[in-house]
Scaffold this motif. Sequence first.
Motif, mmCIF file in Angstrom:
data_model
loop_
_atom_site.group_PDB
_atom_site.id
_atom_site.type_symbol
_atom_site.label_atom_id
_atom_site.label_comp_id
_atom_site.label_asym_id
_atom_site.label_seq_id
_atom_site.Cartn_x
_atom_site.Cartn_y
_atom_site.Cartn_z
ATOM 1 N N TYR A 25 0.840 -1.199 0.000
ATOM 2 C CA TYR A 25 0.000 0.000 0.000
ATOM 3 C C TYR A 25 0.876 1.250 0.000
ATOM 4 N N SER A 26 1.917 1.241 0.812
ATOM 5 C CA SER A 26 2.830 2.379 0.910
ATOM 6 C C SER A 26 3.496 2.666 -0.428
ATOM 7 N N GLN A 27 3.915 1.599 -1.119
ATOM 8 C CA GLN A 27 4.537 1.773 -2.427
ATOM 9 C C GLN A 27 3.545 2.331 -3.431
ATOM 10 N N VAL A 49 6.207 5.982 -0.843
ATOM 11 C CA VAL A 49 6.788 5.658 0.452
ATOM 12 C C VAL A 49 6.914 6.894 1.336
ATOM 13 N N ALA A 99 3.597 7.628 2.808
ATOM 14 C CA ALA A 99 3.265 6.597 3.790
ATOM 15 C C ALA A 99 4.028 6.824 5.099
ATOM 16 N N MET A 114 2.955 5.061 8.607
ATOM 17 C CA MET A 114 2.860 3.677 8.162
ATOM 18 C C MET A 114 4.122 2.880 8.503
ATOM 19 N N TYR A 168 12.279 -2.804 4.192
ATOM 20 C CA TYR A 168 11.849 -1.614 4.940
ATOM 21 C C TYR A 168 13.051 -0.707 5.223
#
Length: 257
Positions: free
Chosen positions: A124-126, A130, A133, A138, A166
Motif C-alpha cells: 500500500y505504501s509503495q 513511500v 506513507a 505507516m 523496509y
Amino acid sequence: MIWKKFPYPDKAYNYAGGALQENWARLHRGDCEPFPDDPKVQDAWRSYHAGDFGQAVAAGLACGLAGYNVANKAATIYAGYLETDDERKRSLLTQVAQRCEEQQEKTPADVNAWYLHAFALGRYSQSISVVKALAEGMGGKIKHSLTQALALEPRHADARIALGAYHAEVIDKVGSLVGGITYGAKKDTGKELLEAALELIPDSAIARIEYANALVLMFGKAKLKDAERLYQEAAGCQPMDAMERLDVEAAKAELAD
C-alpha cells in the motif's frame, strides 16, 4: 469485482489430493504457514498455489478466521502483481490490513497475522508513495508487525525479506541519518536481514529480487553489478507455484528492460 487471470497457468502448480501436504514444507518455507486441518482451507490454498487468486480469497473468507491467511496472501499477491487499477489495488490491500488487525486481536500467536499485515501495508505504501506513507505513520506499523512476526517465528524468511526492504526503502527516501534516528533504519541491518533470508530459502527468486533492489537503494551504483547478478539468478529459479512464477517473470522482465 472481476479478477484478472493468472497469465502463466501450469499443471505443475495444481496440488490435488495428497500432493498439497507432500509439497507443503517447500511451498511454505518462506512464510512458515502450518498445514491447515480444515479441508476447505486446504482447497483455498490449492486455488492460491494454482494462481486462481479470486477463488482463493472467496474460499478463504468463507472459512472465517481459519481462512484469513490464504485469503490475505492471495489478495496481496494479486494486488501487487496483477491488479492494474490503483484504486482497486489499494482497496484490496486495505481490506487485508483490516482483517490482519482482527486476527492480531483474536489469534495473536498467528505469525502470518503480523507478517501479512506488514506485507499489505508495505505494498500500500509503495502504491501511494513511500514518502507519503512514512508521513502518515505507516513505517512504524510495518516495522512493529514484522518485529512481532520474527519474535514469534525467527525462521520466517519472508518477514526478514520485508524488514530488510523496509530499512532500504526508508534510507532511500529520507537518507541514512534521518532514517537511523527517526525510523531505526540501518544499511548493515537491512543487508544482514536479506542475507539471512537467502540462507533460509536459498533457491528463492523473491529473496534475490528484494536483496538486489535493497542493495541499489542503500548503496547506489556501487552495488549495480551485484544486483544484476542476483536478478540473473532469480530469473533462473525454478518456480513451484503461481506466486513464485510471478517472481521469476518479474526478474526476467527487469533484465529485459
